[in-house]
Design a protein around this motif. Structure first.
Motif, mmCIF file in Angstrom:
data_model
loop_
_atom_site.group_PDB
_atom_site.id
_atom_site.type_symbol
_atom_site.label_atom_id
_atom_site.label_comp_id
_atom_site.label_asym_id
_atom_site.label_seq_id
_atom_site.Cartn_x
_atom_site.Cartn_y
_atom_site.Cartn_z
ATOM 1 N N ILE A 274 6.895 7.636 -11.988
ATOM 2 C CA ILE A 274 7.515 7.567 -10.669
ATOM 3 C C ILE A 274 7.373 6.169 -10.083
ATOM 4 C CG2 ILE A 274 7.397 8.437 -8.295
ATOM 5 C CD1 ILE A 274 6.614 11.163 -9.463
ATOM 6 N N ASN A 275 6.190 5.554 -10.246
ATOM 7 C CA ASN A 275 5.992 4.205 -9.706
ATOM 8 C C ASN A 275 6.895 3.186 -10.385
ATOM 9 O OD1 ASN A 275 4.455 2.150 -8.077
ATOM 10 N ND2 ASN A 275 3.913 1.461 -10.123
ATOM 11 N N ALA A 276 7.147 3.367 -11.705
ATOM 12 C CA ALA A 276 8.001 2.423 -12.425
ATOM 13 C C ALA A 276 9.396 2.378 -11.811
ATOM 14 C CB ALA A 276 8.082 2.806 -13.896
ATOM 15 N N SER A 277 9.938 3.558 -11.477
ATOM 16 C CA SER A 277 11.265 3.591 -10.872
ATOM 17 C C SER A 277 11.217 3.159 -9.410
ATOM 18 C CB SER A 277 11.866 4.996 -10.987
ATOM 19 O OG SER A 277 11.033 5.945 -10.354
ATOM 20 N N MET A 278 10.158 3.551 -8.706
ATOM 21 C CA MET A 278 10.028 3.189 -7.288
ATOM 22 C C MET A 278 9.860 1.684 -7.126
ATOM 23 S SD MET A 278 10.068 5.828 -5.180
ATOM 24 C CE MET A 278 9.203 5.151 -3.791
ATOM 25 N N GLN A 279 9.115 1.055 -8.032
ATOM 26 C CA GLN A 279 8.812 -0.366 -7.908
ATOM 27 C C GLN A 279 10.075 -1.219 -8.001
ATOM 28 O OE1 GLN A 279 6.571 -2.496 -11.083
ATOM 29 N NE2 GLN A 279 5.021 -2.826 -9.505
ATOM 30 N N SER A 280 10.917 -0.944 -9.018
ATOM 31 C CA SER A 280 12.148 -1.731 -9.164
ATOM 32 C C SER A 280 13.086 -1.499 -7.980
ATOM 33 C CB SER A 280 12.844 -1.372 -10.479
ATOM 34 O OG SER A 280 13.129 0.014 -10.533
ATOM 35 N N TRP A 281 13.160 -0.260 -7.500
ATOM 36 C CA TRP A 281 13.990 0.056 -6.329
ATOM 37 C C TRP A 281 13.473 -0.673 -5.093
ATOM 38 C CZ3 TRP A 281 12.345 2.655 -1.891
ATOM 39 C CH2 TRP A 281 13.340 3.000 -0.982
ATOM 40 N N LEU A 282 12.145 -0.658 -4.887
ATOM 41 C CA LEU A 282 11.538 -1.304 -3.726
ATOM 42 C C LEU A 282 11.788 -2.809 -3.750
ATOM 43 C CD1 LEU A 282 9.608 -1.254 -1.237
ATOM 44 C CD2 LEU A 282 7.714 -1.539 -2.856
ATOM 45 N N TYR A 291 15.127 -2.985 4.747
ATOM 46 C CA TYR A 291 13.837 -2.307 4.903
ATOM 47 C C TYR A 291 13.968 -0.867 5.414
ATOM 48 C CZ TYR A 291 12.341 -7.187 4.621
ATOM 49 O OH TYR A 291 12.156 -8.482 4.222
ATOM 50 N N HIS A 292 15.070 -0.582 6.079
ATOM 51 C CA HIS A 292 15.240 0.750 6.669
ATOM 52 C C HIS A 292 15.301 1.828 5.580
ATOM 53 C CE1 HIS A 292 16.466 3.853 9.478
ATOM 54 N NE2 HIS A 292 17.479 4.155 8.693
ATOM 55 N N ILE A 297 11.549 7.350 1.832
ATOM 56 C CA ILE A 297 11.595 7.628 0.396
ATOM 57 C C ILE A 297 10.185 7.636 -0.208
ATOM 58 C CG2 ILE A 297 12.421 6.778 -1.836
ATOM 59 C CD1 ILE A 297 14.600 7.966 -0.087
ATOM 60 N N ILE A 298 9.355 6.697 0.234
ATOM 61 C CA ILE A 298 7.987 6.645 -0.289
ATOM 62 C C ILE A 298 7.189 7.877 0.129
ATOM 63 C CG2 ILE A 298 5.774 5.420 -0.003
ATOM 64 C CD1 ILE A 298 7.351 2.808 -0.260
ATOM 65 N N ASN A 299 7.383 8.341 1.358
ATOM 66 C CA ASN A 299 6.709 9.564 1.796
ATOM 67 C C ASN A 299 7.153 10.756 0.950
ATOM 68 O OD1 ASN A 299 5.454 8.069 3.722
ATOM 69 N ND2 ASN A 299 6.512 8.949 5.476
ATOM 70 N N CYS A 419 7.732 -10.370 6.642
ATOM 71 C CA CYS A 419 8.200 -9.029 6.282
ATOM 72 C C CYS A 419 7.626 -8.051 7.305
ATOM 73 C CB CYS A 419 7.720 -8.675 4.877
ATOM 74 S SG CYS A 419 7.852 -6.929 4.439
ATOM 75 N N PRO A 420 8.425 -7.114 7.838
ATOM 76 C CA PRO A 420 7.900 -6.187 8.852
ATOM 77 C C PRO A 420 6.766 -5.330 8.298
ATOM 78 C CG PRO A 420 10.047 -5.454 8.066
ATOM 79 C CD PRO A 420 9.835 -6.834 7.517
ATOM 80 N N LYS A 421 5.651 -5.275 9.022
ATOM 81 C CA LYS A 421 4.497 -4.506 8.557
ATOM 82 C C LYS A 421 4.820 -3.017 8.496
ATOM 83 C CE LYS A 421 -0.438 -3.776 9.426
ATOM 84 N NZ LYS A 421 -1.580 -4.041 10.305
ATOM 85 N N ASP A 422 5.739 -2.570 9.354
ATOM 86 C CA ASP A 422 6.107 -1.156 9.361
ATOM 87 C C ASP A 422 7.168 -0.845 8.304
ATOM 88 O OD1 ASP A 422 8.233 -2.438 10.486
ATOM 89 O OD2 ASP A 422 8.350 -1.181 12.276
ATOM 90 N N ILE A 423 7.246 -1.694 7.267
ATOM 91 C CA ILE A 423 8.132 -1.413 6.142
ATOM 92 C C ILE A 423 7.787 -0.055 5.530
ATOM 93 C CG2 ILE A 423 6.604 -2.668 4.569
ATOM 94 C CD1 ILE A 423 9.007 -3.450 2.932
#
Length: 476
Positions: A274-282, A291-292, A297-299, A419-423
């Motif tokens: 899951i992290n592998a796909s999330m990382q490239s997307w992020l 950032y919106h 999605i992470i939650n 970069c916004p901290k509330d990303i």
């Protein structure tokens, strides 16, 4: 979808996608074979023998860093790209550098073998087997890494799966015929990997032999030496528990703890995927400054991973019964904190991903070292007082502190890079974490009250069915 359609879609894939697909399948099968071997090992070995085997693997991880500098990791892959016109010479030079480093460490061991054996708790024969593996493992890693870079996945998959199958098959066959079964299984691993390494090494050196190339050696050492403390700290964070338990309590208890650890680490497969796909997307979203929606999605990913880890906690007694005989039943009490640790690892990985995007890896190294030192310290202080099961909770506490530190590090990184901290939706993330811990705690209490545990499981399933449309949307 019929077979013809599947074949058509597969043939339409690019070489890079096919390689990624088969390496993923290979990794899953490799981990699956290792897990299938665990219930066999625990039934043909005593708890003491299985403890000795698991502690050996822990020391192997630590010595692998010191005696190989992990030259075949990321730095080698970068070098293959940089020295594309001389990959054979570069690979030969790296293999010879690795051989030289391992030989220096081996000579140091021979000079101080009595003291080192007393420190590790292993004898001379086991340490010799370990050094045989330390010579073989980098050769296989160099070859596999080059196959990945050049997208030659077929032979890499064949070699990896052949090794993964032969090690337990030969090990189990030998263990059934020898009284020292841990030696048989470790010896089988050494024979298989040394044989494969020798064939690969001869094939590599026949192409183009270069022992020393100043630029290659200097670059490799400058890249890898500063990373050694980080590598050691990450290994100590997840391997030191078994070593400390063995030294303070005994090998049998280390073996029991290792069974729970094996069960919990199955969840790491899902984390990695899951992290592998999330990382490239992020990274793509951050590059585009979109950032919106990242936090939402992470939650969602946290809820999915949390649910999978809760399944393991819920059925830990049944899982341990499959993995090991009744002598290991006590391991069920270590599964919840270790499974929770896996979840926390996924939790803080999102902070680390942002640090990696801005290339702030030094911060990650400092946090890893601090968490590893804390974990070892807590183990030595608490295990003699409350027992070896405390190791699972010291690991969980260390990872939670690790996550908190990374959150503040991420804030500093975001501030430096505008970069916004509330990303990330940190409040939502914490709510998911707290809910996970509450349910995990109730399920753990349920190990002693079967009706309570199954009532919670039924309740969760009933809610999932009732809210099935929300669950489907979450998964999508």
């Amino acid at each position: 979808m019929n077979e013809g359609m599947i074949r058509k879609k597969y043939n339409a894939m690019s070489l890079q996608v096919k390689a990624a697909f088969w390496y993923t399948v290979c990794n899953i099968l490799q981990k699956g074979i290792s897990l299938i071997a665990v219930p066999i090992y625990t039934r043909i070995m005593t708890a003491e023998q299985y403890g000795a085997y698991s502690v050996f693997l822990s020391w192997l991880e630590i010595f692998e860093i010191v005696a190989t500098f992990r030259l075949s990791w990321g730095g080698y892959i970068v070098g293959l790209t940089k020295y594309e016109d001389d990959r054979d010479g570069y690979t030969s030079s790296m293999e010879c550098l690795g051989f030289s480093i391992t030989s220096i460490v081996f000579v140091i061991y021979l000079l101080f073998s009595d003291w080192i054996d007393q420190f590790t708790g292993m004898n001379f024969a086991l340490t010799l087997l370990m050094f045989a593996l330390l010579y073989a493992m980098p050769v296989i890693s160099f070859w596999t890494a080059r196959q990945r870079v050049e997208y030659r996945y077929i032979m890499a998959v064949i070699v990896t799966l052949t090794s993964s199958l032969l090690i337990p098959i030969i090990g189990i066959w030998a263990a059934l015929r020898m009284p020292n079964k841990e030696y048989a299984i470790i010896g089988a691993r050494a024979v298989v990997q040394c044989t494969i390494a020798l064939v690969l090494l001869i094939s590599s050196l026949r192409k183009h032999f270069v022992f020393y190339q100043k630029e290659y050696w200097n670059r490799a050492l400058q890249f890898n030496v500063p990373l050694l403390p980080y590598y050691l700290s990450t290994v100590l964070l997840h391997s030191s528990d078994r070593i400390v338990i063995k030294s303070l309590v005994g090998q049998a208890q280390a073996g029991i703890y290792s069974v729970a650890y094996s069960a919990a680490m199955v969840m790491q497969l899902f984390n990695t995927a899951i992290n592998a796909s999330m990382q490239s997307w992020l990274f793509k979203r951050m590059k585009e400054e979109r950032y919106h929606g990242i936090g939402r999605i992470i939650n969602s990913s946290l809820m999915i991973v949390g649910g999978l880890n809760l399944l393991l906690i819920a059925f830990a007694p049944e899982a341990i019964a499959v993995l090991a005989p009744a002598d290991y039943h006590e391991a069920i009490w270590v599964v919840p904190p270790l499974a929770a640790s896996v979840f926390v690892m996924f939790f803080y990985q999102h902070f680390v991903n942002i640090e990696f995007y801005y290339e702030e890896s030094k911060i990650t190294a400092l946090a890893s070292i601090g968490a590893a030192v804390l974990n070892v310290f807590l183990n030595y202080r608490l295990i003699p007082v409350v027992g070896y099961l405390a190791a699972g909770y010291t690991t969980l506490f260390s990872y939670i502190l690790f996550a908190i530190v990374h959150y503040f590090f991420m804030g500093k990184v975001c501030k430096r890079n505008h970069c916004p901290k509330d990303i990330l939706d940190i409040h939502g993330m914490v709510r998911v974490l707290v809910l996970f811990m509450i349910i995990a705690g109730i399920l753990t209490i349920g190990y002693g009250i079967t009706v309570l545990r199954y009532s919670v499981i039924v309740a969760i399933l009933a809610i999932a069915v009732w809210k099935r449309n929300d669950v489907i949307r979450l998964l999508k």
